[in-house]
Write an enzyme that holds these catalytic residues in place. Structure first.
Site, mmCIF file in Angstrom:
data_model
loop_
_atom_site.group_PDB
_atom_site.id
_atom_site.type_symbol
_atom_site.label_atom_id
_atom_site.label_comp_id
_atom_site.label_asym_id
_atom_site.label_seq_id
_atom_site.Cartn_x
_atom_site.Cartn_y
_atom_site.Cartn_z
ATOM 1 C CB CYS A 126 6.883 -27.587 -30.960
ATOM 2 S SG CYS A 126 5.452 -26.894 -30.745
ATOM 3 C CG ASP B 280 -3.925 -18.421 4.118
ATOM 4 O OD1 ASP B 280 -3.505 -19.643 4.583
ATOM 5 O OD2 ASP B 280 -4.367 -18.242 2.990
ATOM 6 N NE ARG C 33 0.722 -27.537 11.507
ATOM 7 C CZ ARG C 33 -0.408 -27.541 11.133
ATOM 8 N NH1 ARG C 33 -1.554 -27.218 12.012
ATOM 9 N NH2 ARG C 33 -0.611 -27.555 9.683
ATOM 10 C CE1 TYR D 179 -1.763 -20.168 16.720
ATOM 11 C CE2 TYR D 179 -1.820 -18.420 14.997
ATOM 12 C CZ TYR D 179 -1.395 -19.960 15.081
ATOM 13 O OH TYR D 179 -0.838 -20.589 14.477
ATOM 14 C CE1 TYR E 120 -4.736 -31.320 1.780
ATOM 15 C CE2 TYR E 120 -6.059 -30.285 3.240
ATOM 16 C CZ TYR E 120 -5.191 -31.258 3.151
ATOM 17 O OH TYR E 120 -4.600 -31.945 4.033
ATOM 18 C CG ASP E 121 -10.693 -26.437 3.264
ATOM 19 O OD1 ASP E 121 -9.653 -27.050 3.794
ATOM 20 O OD2 ASP E 121 -10.898 -25.402 3.541
ATOM 21 C CE LYS F 82 -10.113 -23.194 6.494
ATOM 22 N NZ LYS F 82 -9.590 -23.941 5.217
ATOM 23 C CD GLU G 203 -7.592 -15.761 17.947
ATOM 24 O OE1 GLU G 203 -7.901 -15.897 19.240
ATOM 25 O OE2 GLU G 203 -6.401 -15.893 17.363
ATOM 26 C CE LYS H 44 -7.372 -19.953 18.909
ATOM 27 N NZ LYS H 44 -6.301 -18.788 19.084
ATOM 28 C CB CYS I 52 5.060 -30.619 -27.673
ATOM 29 S SG CYS I 52 5.471 -30.734 -29.142
ATOM 30 C CB SER J 236 -4.618 -29.348 12.337
ATOM 31 O OG SER J 236 -4.949 -28.516 11.223
ATOM 32 C CB CYS K 76 1.977 -30.675 -30.312
ATOM 33 S SG CYS K 76 2.203 -29.071 -29.952
ATOM 34 C CD GLU L 219 -0.762 -19.298 10.554
ATOM 35 O OE1 GLU L 219 -0.540 -19.657 11.990
ATOM 36 O OE2 GLU L 219 -1.114 -19.703 9.724
ATOM 37 C CG ASP M 148 -5.583 -22.585 1.195
ATOM 38 O OD1 ASP M 148 -4.827 -23.298 0.369
ATOM 39 O OD2 ASP M 148 -5.493 -21.708 1.812
ATOM 40 C CB CYS N 217 4.375 -28.477 -34.076
ATOM 41 S SG CYS N 217 4.560 -29.914 -32.720
ATOM 42 C CE LYS O 239 -7.550 -21.865 10.005
ATOM 43 N NZ LYS O 239 -6.325 -21.913 8.871
HETATM 44 S S1 IVH Z 1 -5.137 -21.538 17.273
HETATM 45 C C1 IVH Z 1 -4.343 -26.000 18.632
HETATM 46 N N1 IVH Z 1 -5.629 -19.221 16.077
HETATM 47 O O1 IVH Z 1 -4.788 -22.409 11.774
HETATM 48 C C2 IVH Z 1 -4.273 -25.108 17.315
HETATM 49 N N2 IVH Z 1 -4.598 -20.983 14.749
HETATM 50 O O2 IVH Z 1 -5.883 -24.891 10.196
HETATM 51 C C3 IVH Z 1 -4.254 -23.701 17.754
HETATM 52 N N3 IVH Z 1 -4.044 -20.197 12.667
HETATM 53 O O3 IVH Z 1 -2.409 -24.523 12.800
HETATM 54 C C4 IVH Z 1 -4.325 -22.753 16.929
HETATM 55 N N4 IVH Z 1 -4.750 -18.272 12.621
HETATM 56 O O4 IVH Z 1 -1.549 -22.392 11.799
HETATM 57 C C5 IVH Z 1 -5.291 -20.509 15.908
HETATM 58 N N5 IVH Z 1 -5.869 -17.054 15.210
HETATM 59 C C6 IVH Z 1 -5.586 -18.510 15.076
HETATM 60 C C7 IVH Z 1 -5.023 -18.734 13.844
HETATM 61 C C8 IVH Z 1 -4.692 -20.219 13.793
HETATM 62 C C9 IVH Z 1 -4.301 -19.164 11.771
HETATM 63 C C10 IVH Z 1 -3.455 -21.263 12.064
HETATM 64 C C11 IVH Z 1 -2.561 -22.451 12.670
HETATM 65 C C12 IVH Z 1 -3.129 -23.694 12.889
HETATM 66 C C13 IVH Z 1 -3.995 -23.653 11.438
HETATM 67 C C14 IVH Z 1 -5.311 -24.634 11.452
#
Ligand code: IVH
Length: 674
Positions: free
Chosen positions: A437, A120, A139, A231, A38-39, A320, A116, A296, A432, A84, A414, A179, A35, A417, A118
């Site tokens: 081999c 995974d 989603r 959430y 990716y970020d 993160k 709160e 939030k 290979c 997202s 290879c 989630e 991840d 071999c 996040k």
């Molecule tokens: S709130 C408008 N709360 O993280 C988006 N998302 O990277 C509202 N996720 O798509 C999402 N824990 O799948 C929210 N406590 C949490 C979360 C959470 C995991 C995920 C969710 C979202 C993704 C974004």
């Protein structure tokens, strides 16, 4: 001008790469990179698009969510897009976010936030109508998700009906988001059990959760230990709540599962930073994988005023965690050869402690990955471990690169071999080309005699190594020419064990067709597909003649498997092997039970549509294949019968158009009774 052209190319390449990783992550549940890697790619693209706004495109991954929903699920349109979140990687990013919001509101007053964990896992929407769960979906691309209602209903903590309360009745229609995840302990247990059964293990709890939920058969999902935290709600303004925290209270009262003790009201951005530090220190004790804190704006009215971009709300941020990482030096890049001949570059590193574990090796996956990160022997690199996942090289510290470090080159031969190596057009792996081999032969032989293969007692790894290294055996067929004399000359091989092995080999010649197909080690053909092939072909000779279109008629078989089977059967070495096994060596292969080839159903292709009353669709399929017929998912000229249950749908029209015979359930059952 030229610079801009170059940059345009670079942006296109980055977008294509991110799109590919999105598909692997969201559709295949099988990502290639971590991840945080990716970020990094995502941030790189985002920053370049900000620097060159003229090169930004509306369909860039920075402006979209997730990946296209897969066609194997019914599509569900979200009434409000599922977005997202923007990511923050430092306290500075969070302070910027807070400052942006204050600027937007034209006020310098501290903002109240709800913070709160996040989680995974994967985002899911639940729709309740008059308090009853009527639909669940993923989603998807944010607008359209995949329908997974039956699967979600198997999660014990997801209420099928909401608890009505006088003081806070639920709305007629409620769309709740949350989630779905797999608790760490259950994940560990499930993976251990899968490994014992020889099934592939999941890379991490997120993939396990996504893979379990995105199943066509809810009975599979039901066996998986899934859980869910809610959430968010679409259109919170319809609820009797002024703040995010109030709203979460309502959800809890209605019996939806929330992460309550962790929901932390922060009176200012400083309290948010403190919660992030606190949660990061407790991360390992939570029992589920968390990759950061979600922040939030607490006031729902402010949320509404702030609104959203096409990708994410302006009132929320994902801060993160830093993955456990360390710095070390790559001493060499080794290349290993696996059973399918795939070459895997591996970084051999100076030992480094990461999260309490000594790390000395990290896979670099394939050539593209090594070149993308430009890892070279001698480089100082950042290595990282997330949870208990395999260590990965995140990036090279180029400033510390020794002058003589030269770029990695995939060997053209290879390393085991010396045969030439190829990279097929649509693959990322080099392979290979030598089916004999030693590295491949050893893995093949071991697989051939394994428990789920021909179950040849005594043919363990050590013996296989010896037989191949001494050139006594180079193909499974050679095993059957071994004699008591040759075997007894091997070190640590008593006469008795040699005798037992010969008996086991002799016995292995009488086996089932499905075990035999599995034992051949055809790429992509595991136990289940071996069974499917055995049921449909019933004879190895028939399978040897099958073409790609023949194979693809079967529901379970896609183009990749079909091509893999035909490529295997067309290979001269494999043809010689099969000739020997079924010829002079005298294998006797029993097809799966059920009437043999002369049944009226044998060789006929069926398509099922609508609900049957006497049996489930899977049972109907099993009866057809058991009787030698085939089942396909769509009506074509090759279809012999369309079987219609209740509510047949569009397939009946297609069958009529093509003149395909249509059977109702009664007529279908009569076929079995002659
Ligand atoms: S709130 C408008 N709360 O993280 C988006 N998302 O990277 C509202 N996720 O798509 C999402 N824990 O799948 C929210 N406590 C949490 C979360 C959470 C995991 C995920 C969710 C979202 C993704 C974004």
């Amino acid at each position: 001008m030229n610079d801009l052209k170059e940059m345009k190319k670079k942006l296109e390449a980055l977008r294509a790469e991110l799109d590919r990783h999105n598909r692997l992550y969201y559709q295949k549940d099988d990502p290639e990179i971590s991840d945080s890697e990716y970020d990094l790619l995502f941030q790189e693209l985002k920053e370049l698009e900000e620097t060159y706004p003229e090169l930004a495109t509306p369909d860039s991954p920075t402006r979209r969510v997730g990946a296209e929903p897969e066609a194997k699920f019914a599509a569900v349109e979200h009434s409000v897009p599922m977005l997202s979140l923007d990511n923050a990687f430092s306290a500075g990013d969070v302070l910027d976010f807070d400052a942006r919001i204050k600027r937007f509101l034209g006020s310098n007053e501290p903002i109240e936030y709800l913070a709160e964990p996040k989680i995974d896992g994967l985002a899911v929407e639940l729709v309740y109508e008059n308090g009853r769960l009527v639909q669940a979906s993923t989603r998807g691309n944010g607008f359209i998700g995949e329908e997974i209602t039956a699967n979600v209903k198997t999660i014990l903590t997801v209420p099928l009906t909401l608890l009505a309360r006088k003081d806070n009745p639920f709305p007629e229609r409620l769309e709740v988001r949350g989630e779905v995840y797999m608790p760490l302990e259950d994940f560990g247990r499930m993976n251990r059990e899968r490994a014992e059964k020889g099934q592939p293990v999941f890379a991490n709890p997120r993939n396990a959760a996504a893979g379990s939920l995105r199943q066509l058969d809810p009975r599979v999902t039901a066996l998986r230990p899934l859980n869910m935290f809610c959430y968010a709600v679409a259109r919170p303004e319809r609820l009797e709540a002024e703040t995010q925290l109030d709203m979460m209270g309502l959800l809890r009262h209605w019996h939806l599962r929330t992460n309550h003790p962790e929901l932390t009201l922060c009176r200012s951005v400083d309290e948010v930073l403190a919660y992030h530090r606190d949660l990061e220190s407790r991360r390992e004790e939570l029992g589920y994988e968390v990759d950061g804190v979600v922040i939030k704006v607490n006031s729902l009215e402010l949320q509404a005023r702030l609104g959203a971009t096409t990708r994410s709300p302006r009132w929320s941020l994902a801060y993160k965690f830093t993955p456990a990482g360390g710095e070390t030096v790559v001493e060499a890049i080794d290349v290993q050869v696996g059973r399918t001949g795939a070459l895997t570059p591996v970084a051999i590193m100076r030992p480094v402690q990461i999260g309490g574990v000594t790390v000395t090796r990290a896979t670099l996956h394939n050539e593209d990955e090594v070149l993308r990160k430009d890892v070279r022997a001698g480089d100082t690199v950042v290595v990282q471990r997330a949870g208990d996942v395999i260590p990965e090289v995140v990036r090279v510290i180029t400033e510390k690169r020794p002058e003589n470090a030269s770029p990695f080159v995939m060997p053209v031969n290879c390393p085991v071999c010396g045969s030439s190596v190829v990279r097929l057009p649509d693959e990322s792996a080099h392979r290979c080309t030598n089916a004999s081999c030693p590295a491949q032969i050893k893995e093949h032989l071991f697989h051939f005699g394994s428990k789920n293969g021909l179950d040849i007692d005594g043919l363990g790894r050590k013996l296989v190594d010896m037989l191949v290294d001494r050139r006594l055996v180079s193909s499974p067929a050679d095993l059957y020419s071994l004699t008591l004399e040759t075997l007894s000359e091997l070190p640590r091989m008593a006469d008795k064990s040699a005798q037992n092995l010969l008996e086991a080999l002799n016995k292995s010649r009488t086996t089932t067709l499905e075990r035999f197909i599995y034992a051949l080690g055809i790429r992509h053909v595991g136990q289940r597909l071996a069974r499917v092939l055995a049921e449909n072909y019933r004879d190895i000779g028939a399978l040897r003649q099958a073409s790609v279109p023949d194979l693809e008629v079967m529901d379970e078989i896609g183009p990749t498997v079909a091509r893999s089977v035909t490529a295997f059967m067309e290979n001269p070495g494999n043809q010689a092997l099969l000739d020997r096994l079924t010829g002079e060596i005298g294998f006797s292969l029993t097809p799966p039970s059920g009437p043999a080839g002369d049944s009226v159903l044998s060789g006929k292709t069926f398509v099922l549509t609508g609900a049957l009353s006497a049996m489930t669709r899977d049972e109907a399929k099993a009866r057809i294949t058991g009787a030698g017929g085939k089942v396909s998912s769509s009506v074509s000229r090759k279809t012999d019968y369309l079987v219609t249950g209740a509510d047949p749908g569009s397939k009946a029209a297609k069958a009529a158009e093509l003149g395909v015979a249509v059977l109702n359930e009664e007529e279908f059952l009569k076929l079995f009774n002659g």
